[in-house]
Design an enzyme around this catalytic site. Structure first.
Site, PDB file in Angstrom:
ATOM      1  N   TYR A  52       0.833  -1.220   0.000  1.00  0.00           N
ATOM      2  CA  TYR A  52       0.000   0.000   0.000  1.00  0.00           C
ATOM      3  C   TYR A  52       0.859   1.258   0.000  1.00  0.00           C
ATOM      4  O   TYR A  52       0.501   2.258  -0.623  1.00  0.00           O
ATOM      5  CB  TYR A  52      -1.006  -0.048   1.156  1.00  0.00           C
ATOM      6  CG  TYR A  52      -2.129  -1.009   0.824  1.00  0.00           C
ATOM      7  CD1 TYR A  52      -2.098  -2.329   1.245  1.00  0.00           C
ATOM      8  CD2 TYR A  52      -3.162  -0.610  -0.018  1.00  0.00           C
ATOM      9  CE1 TYR A  52      -3.086  -3.229   0.870  1.00  0.00           C
ATOM     10  CE2 TYR A  52      -4.162  -1.499  -0.406  1.00  0.00           C
ATOM     11  CZ  TYR A  52      -4.113  -2.815   0.027  1.00  0.00           C
ATOM     12  OH  TYR A  52      -5.077  -3.704  -0.385  1.00  0.00           O
ATOM     13  N   ASP A  88      -8.225   5.847  -4.856  1.00  0.00           N
ATOM     14  CA  ASP A  88      -7.469   7.096  -5.031  1.00  0.00           C
ATOM     15  C   ASP A  88      -8.395   8.283  -4.730  1.00  0.00           C
ATOM     16  O   ASP A  88      -9.614   8.105  -4.610  1.00  0.00           O
ATOM     17  CB  ASP A  88      -6.889   7.181  -6.466  1.00  0.00           C
ATOM     18  CG  ASP A  88      -7.968   7.209  -7.557  1.00  0.00           C
ATOM     19  OD1 ASP A  88      -7.937   6.333  -8.436  1.00  0.00           O
ATOM     20  OD2 ASP A  88      -8.830   8.118  -7.527  1.00  0.00           O
ATOM     21  N   HIS A 103     -14.476   0.880  -1.534  1.00  0.00           N
ATOM     22  CA  HIS A 103     -13.378  -0.013  -1.151  1.00  0.00           C
ATOM     23  C   HIS A 103     -12.311   0.680  -0.320  1.00  0.00           C
ATOM     24  O   HIS A 103     -11.207   0.174  -0.192  1.00  0.00           O
ATOM     25  CB  HIS A 103     -12.761  -0.648  -2.401  1.00  0.00           C
ATOM     26  CG  HIS A 103     -13.724  -1.567  -3.090  1.00  0.00           C
ATOM     27  ND1 HIS A 103     -13.599  -1.921  -4.410  1.00  0.00           N
ATOM     28  CD2 HIS A 103     -14.845  -2.184  -2.646  1.00  0.00           C
ATOM     29  CE1 HIS A 103     -14.599  -2.742  -4.751  1.00  0.00           C
ATOM     30  NE2 HIS A 103     -15.369  -2.906  -3.685  1.00  0.00           N
TER      31      HIS A 103
HETATM   32  N1  APR Z   1     -10.345   4.068 -19.637  1.00  0.00           N
HETATM   33  C1  APR Z   1     -11.474   3.415 -19.258  1.00  0.00           C
HETATM   34  N2  APR Z   1     -11.507   2.109 -18.902  1.00  0.00           N
HETATM   35  C2  APR Z   1     -10.337   1.447 -18.949  1.00  0.00           C
HETATM   36  C3  APR Z   1      -9.115   2.042 -19.341  1.00  0.00           C
HETATM   37  C4  APR Z   1      -9.155   3.414 -19.691  1.00  0.00           C
HETATM   38  N3  APR Z   1      -8.047   4.074 -20.075  1.00  0.00           N
HETATM   39  N4  APR Z   1      -8.131   1.099 -19.266  1.00  0.00           N
HETATM   40  C5  APR Z   1      -8.733  -0.038 -18.837  1.00  0.00           C
HETATM   41  N5  APR Z   1     -10.041   0.160 -18.662  1.00  0.00           N
HETATM   42  C6  APR Z   1     -11.062  -0.767 -18.185  1.00  0.00           C
HETATM   43  C7  APR Z   1     -10.819  -2.227 -18.489  1.00  0.00           C
HETATM   44  O1  APR Z   1     -11.337  -2.553 -19.780  1.00  0.00           O
HETATM   45  C8  APR Z   1     -11.611  -2.909 -17.379  1.00  0.00           C
HETATM   46  O2  APR Z   1     -12.979  -3.042 -17.732  1.00  0.00           O
HETATM   47  O3  APR Z   1     -11.081  -0.671 -16.773  1.00  0.00           O
HETATM   48  C9  APR Z   1     -11.492  -1.915 -16.222  1.00  0.00           C
HETATM   49  C10 APR Z   1     -10.485  -2.339 -15.186  1.00  0.00           C
HETATM   50  O4  APR Z   1     -10.977  -3.494 -14.546  1.00  0.00           O
HETATM   51  P1  APR Z   1     -10.283  -3.951 -13.180  1.00  0.00           P
HETATM   52  O5  APR Z   1      -8.809  -3.858 -13.327  1.00  0.00           O
HETATM   53  O6  APR Z   1     -10.916  -5.255 -12.801  1.00  0.00           O
HETATM   54  O7  APR Z   1     -10.699  -2.817 -12.139  1.00  0.00           O
HETATM   55  P2  APR Z   1     -12.044  -2.717 -11.315  1.00  0.00           P
HETATM   56  O8  APR Z   1     -13.214  -3.193 -12.113  1.00  0.00           O
HETATM   57  O9  APR Z   1     -12.113  -1.341 -10.755  1.00  0.00           O
HETATM   58  O10 APR Z   1     -11.790  -3.755 -10.090  1.00  0.00           O
HETATM   59  C11 APR Z   1     -12.796  -3.800  -9.097  1.00  0.00           C
HETATM   60  O11 APR Z   1     -11.368  -5.236  -7.787  1.00  0.00           O
HETATM   61  O12 APR Z   1      -9.267  -5.694  -7.017  1.00  0.00           O
HETATM   62  C12 APR Z   1     -10.476  -5.169  -6.667  1.00  0.00           C
HETATM   63  O13 APR Z   1     -10.862  -3.592  -4.997  1.00  0.00           O
HETATM   64  C13 APR Z   1     -10.335  -3.730  -6.276  1.00  0.00           C
HETATM   65  O14 APR Z   1     -11.869  -1.917  -6.670  1.00  0.00           O
HETATM   66  C14 APR Z   1     -11.178  -2.995  -7.302  1.00  0.00           C
HETATM   67  C15 APR Z   1     -12.153  -4.062  -7.766  1.00  0.00           C
END
Ligand code: APR
Length: 228
Positions: A52, A88, A103
């Site tokens: 973290y 963030d 979260h």
């Molecule tokens: N602009 C918009 N979307 C984007 C971009 C971008 N530049 N780059 C990637 N993405 C999209 C991807 O296509 C995907 O659908 O963002 C998403 C990222 O997915 P994850 O990495 O799974 O993130 P998230 O959905 O926020 O994860 C949910 O999982 O690990 C836990 O607590 C953590 O809050 C997080 C939760």
């Protein structure tokens, strides 16, 4: 008209903050069970604190991107609430006035003895031996896997009050948060801004803006607000 924004890691990708499940994402280099569960913190607290502290350092170098700024600008004309999975503070730094973190928040830490005893994250990050006022070790103010999502009830109320739900940059893989994408009221407009594929089950009801957030969100806002 009330606009609710439901954001995930893709929202901050254009600010240089790593997502989780894209290639090069955080979970490609770290195992969730090593750094993002209560058991991980019990087994190897220093590894968790280091993980973290690294993310806090990355955040301090990051700036809100055009998508965060456009969402903040929506408030000039609409009632706007942001429900974010992100830890963030880029929505806040962009000027959004109502941000609900599902979260947790990287910029805060809390007592392991009392989860309501919350402090700003120290500039240097958290070390073993950093204690709360009652002498308990401090931990990141983050919801780890397997922990309850205290803001979920409030988040459901917010999403259910939307006239328009704007989903930005989430893979919708992590519940209960992901369920919010399906909680907009009947008749509400639902849009998804994500360069990735939209899940087939959303095709009938969700408008897909297949763009990066920093492109797609300002475009959406310009349409609804007039020229930025
Ligand atoms: N602009 C918009 N979307 C984007 C971009 C971008 N530049 N780059 C990637 N993405 C999209 C991807 O296509 C995907 O659908 O963002 C998403 C990222 O997915 P994850 O990495 O799974 O993130 P998230 O959905 O926020 O994860 C949910 O999982 O690990 C836990 O607590 C953590 O809050 C997080 C939760």
């Amino acid at each position: 008209m009330k606009i609710v924004v439901f954001s995930g890691a893709g929202m901050s990708a254009d600010s240089g903050i790593k997502t989780f499940r894209d290639s090069g994402g955080l979970w490609e280099n770290y195992r969730i069970e090593d750094v993002a569960t209560p058991e991980a913190f019990a087994n190897n607290p220093q590894l968790v604190l280091d993980f973290y502290n690294m993310r806090v350092a990355d955040l301090r170098k990051a700036k809100p991107n055009a998508a965060h700024l456009a969402i903040a600008r929506l408030e000039e004309k609409y009632e706007v609430e942001v429900v974010t999975q992100n830890v963030d503070d880029l929505h806040e730094r962009a000027g959004s006035s109502k941000v609900l973190h599902l979260h947790g928040e990287l910029t805060k830490c809390r007592s392991t003895g009392d989860e309501t005893d919350i402090y700003p994250m120290p500039e240097a990050g958290l070390m073993l031996g950093d204690l709360c006022k009652n002498g308990f070790q401090l931990r990141p103010h983050i919801v780890w896997f397997g922990e309850l999502v205290p803001a979920m009830e409030e988040a459901l109320k917010v999403v259910r009050s939307a006239d328009l739900l704007l989903i930005v940059g989430t893979s919708l893989q992590v519940y209960p948060a992901a369920g919010l994408a399906f909680e907009a009221p009947q008749g509400a407009e639902v849009l998804l801004v994500d360069p990735g594929e939209m899940p087939a089950y959303m095709k009938a009801t969700v408008t897909h803006i297949k763009e990066k957030a920093a492109i797609g969100v300002p475009k959406f806002v310009e349409e609804r607000m007039g020229k930025i």
